[in-house]
Design a protein around this motif. Sequence first.
Motif, PDB file in Angstrom:
ATOM      1  N   PRO A   1      62.952 -84.270  -7.606  1.00  0.00           N
ATOM      2  CA  PRO A   1      63.116 -83.801  -8.992  1.00  0.00           C
ATOM      3  C   PRO A   1      62.382 -84.661 -10.013  1.00  0.00           C
ATOM      4  CG  PRO A   1      65.205 -83.673  -7.846  1.00  0.00           C
ATOM      5  CD  PRO A   1      64.258 -84.405  -6.927  1.00  0.00           C
ATOM      6  N   ALA A   2      62.195 -85.951  -9.714  1.00  0.00           N
ATOM      7  CA  ALA A   2      61.457 -86.807 -10.639  1.00  0.00           C
ATOM      8  C   ALA A   2      60.003 -86.369 -10.727  1.00  0.00           C
ATOM      9  CB  ALA A   2      61.539 -88.265 -10.191  1.00  0.00           C
ATOM     10  N   LEU A   3      59.397 -86.086  -9.590  1.00  0.00           N
ATOM     11  CA  LEU A   3      58.006 -85.627  -9.590  1.00  0.00           C
ATOM     12  C   LEU A   3      57.868 -84.287 -10.301  1.00  0.00           C
ATOM     13  CD1 LEU A   3      57.139 -86.510  -5.878  1.00  0.00           C
ATOM     14  CD2 LEU A   3      56.586 -87.840  -7.925  1.00  0.00           C
ATOM     15  N   ALA A   4      58.813 -83.388 -10.026  1.00  0.00           N
ATOM     16  CA  ALA A   4      58.772 -82.076 -10.677  1.00  0.00           C
ATOM     17  C   ALA A   4      59.035 -82.203 -12.173  1.00  0.00           C
ATOM     18  CB  ALA A   4      59.802 -81.150 -10.038  1.00  0.00           C
ATOM     19  N   LEU A   5      59.976 -83.064 -12.535  1.00  0.00           N
ATOM     20  CA  LEU A   5      60.327 -83.224 -13.947  1.00  0.00           C
ATOM     21  C   LEU A   5      59.136 -83.705 -14.755  1.00  0.00           C
ATOM     22  CD1 LEU A   5      62.519 -83.239 -16.160  1.00  0.00           C
ATOM     23  CD2 LEU A   5      63.015 -85.608 -15.502  1.00  0.00           C
ATOM     24  N   GLN A   6      58.352 -84.630 -14.216  1.00  0.00           N
ATOM     25  CA  GLN A   6      57.201 -85.120 -14.975  1.00  0.00           C
ATOM     26  C   GLN A   6      56.228 -83.990 -15.295  1.00  0.00           C
ATOM     27  OE1 GLN A   6      55.249 -88.660 -13.509  1.00  0.00           O
ATOM     28  NE2 GLN A   6      53.365 -88.219 -14.625  1.00  0.00           N
ATOM     29  N   THR A   7      55.978 -83.106 -14.327  1.00  0.00           N
ATOM     30  CA  THR A   7      55.060 -81.997 -14.592  1.00  0.00           C
ATOM     31  C   THR A   7      55.637 -81.020 -15.610  1.00  0.00           C
ATOM     32  OG1 THR A   7      55.924 -80.693 -12.733  1.00  0.00           O
ATOM     33  CG2 THR A   7      54.089 -82.174 -12.272  1.00  0.00           C
ATOM     34  N   VAL A   8      56.946 -80.773 -15.527  1.00  0.00           N
ATOM     35  CA  VAL A   8      57.574 -79.855 -16.477  1.00  0.00           C
ATOM     36  C   VAL A   8      57.580 -80.457 -17.876  1.00  0.00           C
ATOM     37  CG1 VAL A   8      59.737 -78.721 -17.117  1.00  0.00           C
ATOM     38  CG2 VAL A   8      58.978 -78.706 -14.731  1.00  0.00           C
ATOM     39  N   VAL A   9      57.929 -81.735 -17.985  1.00  0.00           N
ATOM     40  CA  VAL A   9      57.942 -82.408 -19.287  1.00  0.00           C
ATOM     41  C   VAL A   9      56.546 -82.396 -19.904  1.00  0.00           C
ATOM     42  CG1 VAL A   9      58.195 -84.653 -20.415  1.00  0.00           C
ATOM     43  CG2 VAL A   9      59.953 -83.843 -18.846  1.00  0.00           C
ATOM     44  N   ALA A  10      55.526 -82.721 -19.102  1.00  0.00           N
ATOM     45  CA  ALA A  10      54.153 -82.717 -19.624  1.00  0.00           C
ATOM     46  C   ALA A  10      53.769 -81.338 -20.121  1.00  0.00           C
ATOM     47  CB  ALA A  10      53.191 -83.187 -18.536  1.00  0.00           C
ATOM     48  N   ARG A  11      54.123 -80.311 -19.367  1.00  0.00           N
ATOM     49  CA  ARG A  11      53.794 -78.944 -19.765  1.00  0.00           C
ATOM     50  C   ARG A  11      54.510 -78.557 -21.047  1.00  0.00           C
ATOM     51  NH1 ARG A  11      55.337 -74.979 -15.220  1.00  0.00           N
ATOM     52  NH2 ARG A  11      57.388 -75.159 -16.182  1.00  0.00           N
ATOM     53  N   GLU A  12      55.772 -78.937 -21.171  1.00  0.00           N
ATOM     54  CA  GLU A  12      56.543 -78.578 -22.362  1.00  0.00           C
ATOM     55  C   GLU A  12      56.078 -79.338 -23.598  1.00  0.00           C
ATOM     56  OE1 GLU A  12      58.640 -76.097 -22.535  1.00  0.00           O
ATOM     57  OE2 GLU A  12      58.247 -75.689 -20.415  1.00  0.00           O
ATOM     58  N   VAL A  13      55.640 -80.574 -23.426  1.00  0.00           N
ATOM     59  CA  VAL A  13      55.098 -81.329 -24.567  1.00  0.00           C
ATOM     60  C   VAL A  13      53.819 -80.667 -25.065  1.00  0.00           C
ATOM     61  CG1 VAL A  13      54.019 -83.518 -25.238  1.00  0.00           C
ATOM     62  CG2 VAL A  13      56.156 -83.519 -23.944  1.00  0.00           C
ATOM     63  N   VAL A  14      52.967 -80.225 -24.146  1.00  0.00           N
ATOM     64  CA  VAL A  14      51.751 -79.512 -24.540  1.00  0.00           C
ATOM     65  C   VAL A  14      52.105 -78.246 -25.307  1.00  0.00           C
ATOM     66  CG1 VAL A  14      49.755 -78.246 -23.660  1.00  0.00           C
ATOM     67  CG2 VAL A  14      50.369 -80.456 -22.676  1.00  0.00           C
ATOM     68  N   ARG A  15      53.196 -77.600 -24.940  1.00  0.00           N
ATOM     69  CA  ARG A  15      53.610 -76.351 -25.595  1.00  0.00           C
ATOM     70  C   ARG A  15      54.381 -76.586 -26.897  1.00  0.00           C
ATOM     71  NH1 ARG A  15      55.731 -72.847 -20.315  1.00  0.00           N
ATOM     72  NH2 ARG A  15      53.682 -72.569 -19.353  1.00  0.00           N
ATOM     73  N   GLY A  16      54.560 -77.857 -27.289  1.00  0.00           N
ATOM     74  CA  GLY A  16      55.154 -78.139 -28.592  1.00  0.00           C
ATOM     75  C   GLY A  16      56.580 -78.638 -28.596  1.00  0.00           C
ATOM     76  N   LYS A  17      57.161 -78.901 -27.430  1.00  0.00           N
ATOM     77  CA  LYS A  17      58.531 -79.426 -27.397  1.00  0.00           C
ATOM     78  C   LYS A  17      58.543 -80.897 -27.798  1.00  0.00           C
ATOM     79  CE  LYS A  17      60.341 -75.586 -25.831  1.00  0.00           C
ATOM     80  NZ  LYS A  17      59.103 -74.797 -25.666  1.00  0.00           N
ATOM     81  N   GLY A  18      59.640 -81.320 -28.429  1.00  0.00           N
ATOM     82  CA  GLY A  18      59.775 -82.694 -28.888  1.00  0.00           C
ATOM     83  C   GLY A  18      60.396 -83.609 -27.848  1.00  0.00           C
ATOM     84  N   ALA A  19      60.356 -84.922 -28.148  1.00  0.00           N
ATOM     85  CA  ALA A  19      60.862 -85.924 -27.213  1.00  0.00           C
ATOM     86  C   ALA A  19      62.358 -85.760 -26.961  1.00  0.00           C
ATOM     87  CB  ALA A  19      60.562 -87.324 -27.746  1.00  0.00           C
ATOM     88  N   HIS A  20      63.118 -85.432 -28.004  1.00  0.00           N
ATOM     89  CA  HIS A  20      64.564 -85.299 -27.846  1.00  0.00           C
ATOM     90  C   HIS A  20      64.913 -84.189 -26.862  1.00  0.00           C
ATOM     91  CE1 HIS A  20      68.812 -85.439 -28.866  1.00  0.00           C
ATOM     92  NE2 HIS A  20      68.781 -84.139 -29.121  1.00  0.00           N
ATOM     93  N   ALA A  21      64.225 -83.071 -26.958  1.00  0.00           N
ATOM     94  CA  ALA A  21      64.513 -81.931 -26.095  1.00  0.00           C
ATOM     95  C   ALA A  21      64.219 -82.249 -24.636  1.00  0.00           C
ATOM     96  CB  ALA A  21      63.701 -80.715 -26.542  1.00  0.00           C
ATOM     97  N   VAL A  22      63.077 -82.877 -24.364  1.00  0.00           N
ATOM     98  CA  VAL A  22      62.723 -83.153 -22.969  1.00  0.00           C
ATOM     99  C   VAL A  22      63.558 -84.292 -22.406  1.00  0.00           C
ATOM    100  CG1 VAL A  22      60.402 -82.221 -23.208  1.00  0.00           C
ATOM    101  CG2 VAL A  22      60.790 -84.638 -23.636  1.00  0.00           C
ATOM    102  N   ARG A  23      63.989 -85.229 -23.250  1.00  0.00           N
ATOM    103  CA  ARG A  23      64.834 -86.306 -22.742  1.00  0.00           C
ATOM    104  C   ARG A  23      66.226 -85.781 -22.367  1.00  0.00           C
ATOM    105  NH1 ARG A  23      62.412 -90.465 -26.737  1.00  0.00           N
ATOM    106  NH2 ARG A  23      61.053 -91.678 -25.340  1.00  0.00           N
ATOM    107  N   LEU A  24      66.742 -84.831 -23.127  1.00  0.00           N
ATOM    108  CA  LEU A  24      68.016 -84.225 -22.741  1.00  0.00           C
ATOM    109  C   LEU A  24      67.892 -83.566 -21.370  1.00  0.00           C
ATOM    110  CD1 LEU A  24      69.342 -82.602 -26.060  1.00  0.00           C
ATOM    111  CD2 LEU A  24      70.205 -84.634 -24.874  1.00  0.00           C
ATOM    112  N   LEU A  25      66.768 -82.916 -21.135  1.00  0.00           N
ATOM    113  CA  LEU A  25      66.526 -82.336 -19.816  1.00  0.00           C
ATOM    114  C   LEU A  25      66.510 -83.426 -18.753  1.00  0.00           C
ATOM    115  CD1 LEU A  25      65.682 -79.987 -17.950  1.00  0.00           C
ATOM    116  CD2 LEU A  25      63.304 -80.465 -18.605  1.00  0.00           C
TER     117      LEU A  25
END
Length: 399
Positions: free
Chosen positions: A60-84
């Motif tokens: 899940p750590a490897l998958a999470l990094q790719t998802v977080v990177a993708r969501e940051v590119v799409r405009g999500k903020g740090a707070h949202a991805v950290r909660l995830l």
Amino acid sequence: MPRQTLTSSAVAGVTMVTAGSMIANIASYLLHLPASRWLGPAGYGEFASLLAAQLVLAVPALALQTVVAREVVRGKGAHAVRLLGYRCAVIVAVAAMLLAPLVSWALDTGMLATFSALVTAPVLVLLATEQGLLQGSARFGPLSVVLAAAGVAKVVPAVVVLAVGAGPGLALAASAVGTGLVALCARLFADSGITGESSTRIGVAAVLKASQVQLALIALSSMDLVIARIVLSNDDAGLYALGAVATKAAFWLPQAVGVVLYPRMANPAHSAQAIRSALAVLVGLGAVLVAGVAVAAPLVPLLVGDAYQPVQSLLWLFALHGACLAVLQGALLSAIAGERTYLAVIAWIGLAVEMTGMLTLASTIGQFIAVAVTVASSTALVAGVLAVRSARRDAPRPM
């Protein structure tokens, strides 16, 4: 001019991430040298098999990094991805506690050593969140620093503990503490320069979809060590584990290529070209690494002792195994970027074939690595071809 700038940025990003990854990987390989010498074949076999189990649980750590990177590119903020990231870390921590007794029984390892190995997994999830923030914002300089620090902090405490005569359990516990400290410090790097929506909630389902892709890859790259621990004698399992260090080198050293080209893979207009470029580079790097390992193989007894001489002539095959897995990793990473996760079924089929072959046909170190290379090369070829064809099919048509 924009094309040239993009090319220059990609080269610079690969260079920085490679530097950080190289430091982390060198540190990791240096851990195996004293561990194999000080623990002996039997103790090192336990140590290496638990590291493989830890890697599977940390998917899940490897998958999470790719998802977080993708969501940051799409405009999500740090707070949202950290909660995830926090939600995923809690899930993995619970899984680690529940699985520890089962893993200890299956691998015939001590409970302290098993728990120490698995407890690192949720810490890696938190670290992956910060790395995803840096990757998504294309801050490859700070990302390279975090990668290097994580590798060093995971290894140095373990080596110190081993040097004073402790066993695998305390060494793995020290490694977990070092990783935790880096996860805390990584937030300082990732906090600045991140903007975006903070209120948007990101579902864990996104990570689960990416996790099944990563799980297929990690299982295919790790289950041979686990099965070797079950089927082979303790000494032969230790010899196989040492040979697998060459596999890990050829697998992980080119990872910067995928990290930097991942955003282009996620762009339908550039996806097919980015995938072709990534696969071509991975094949070339793999060939160089296999040749290098073949040349350096005679040094193995000098580095880790004469007890490991039986695996010397097979090291180039272990490196070839890792090179094929690196190509497969590039193809599957493109599947996450383009949300074509059905490509993971190729890796799952390969895993089933590999496990069946190792459990029913293989009984020696040579037979084990022959099965692994055959499956990895075939799987990488099929997945690579399908990845390029799928990206080409999904590319937008010119107006």
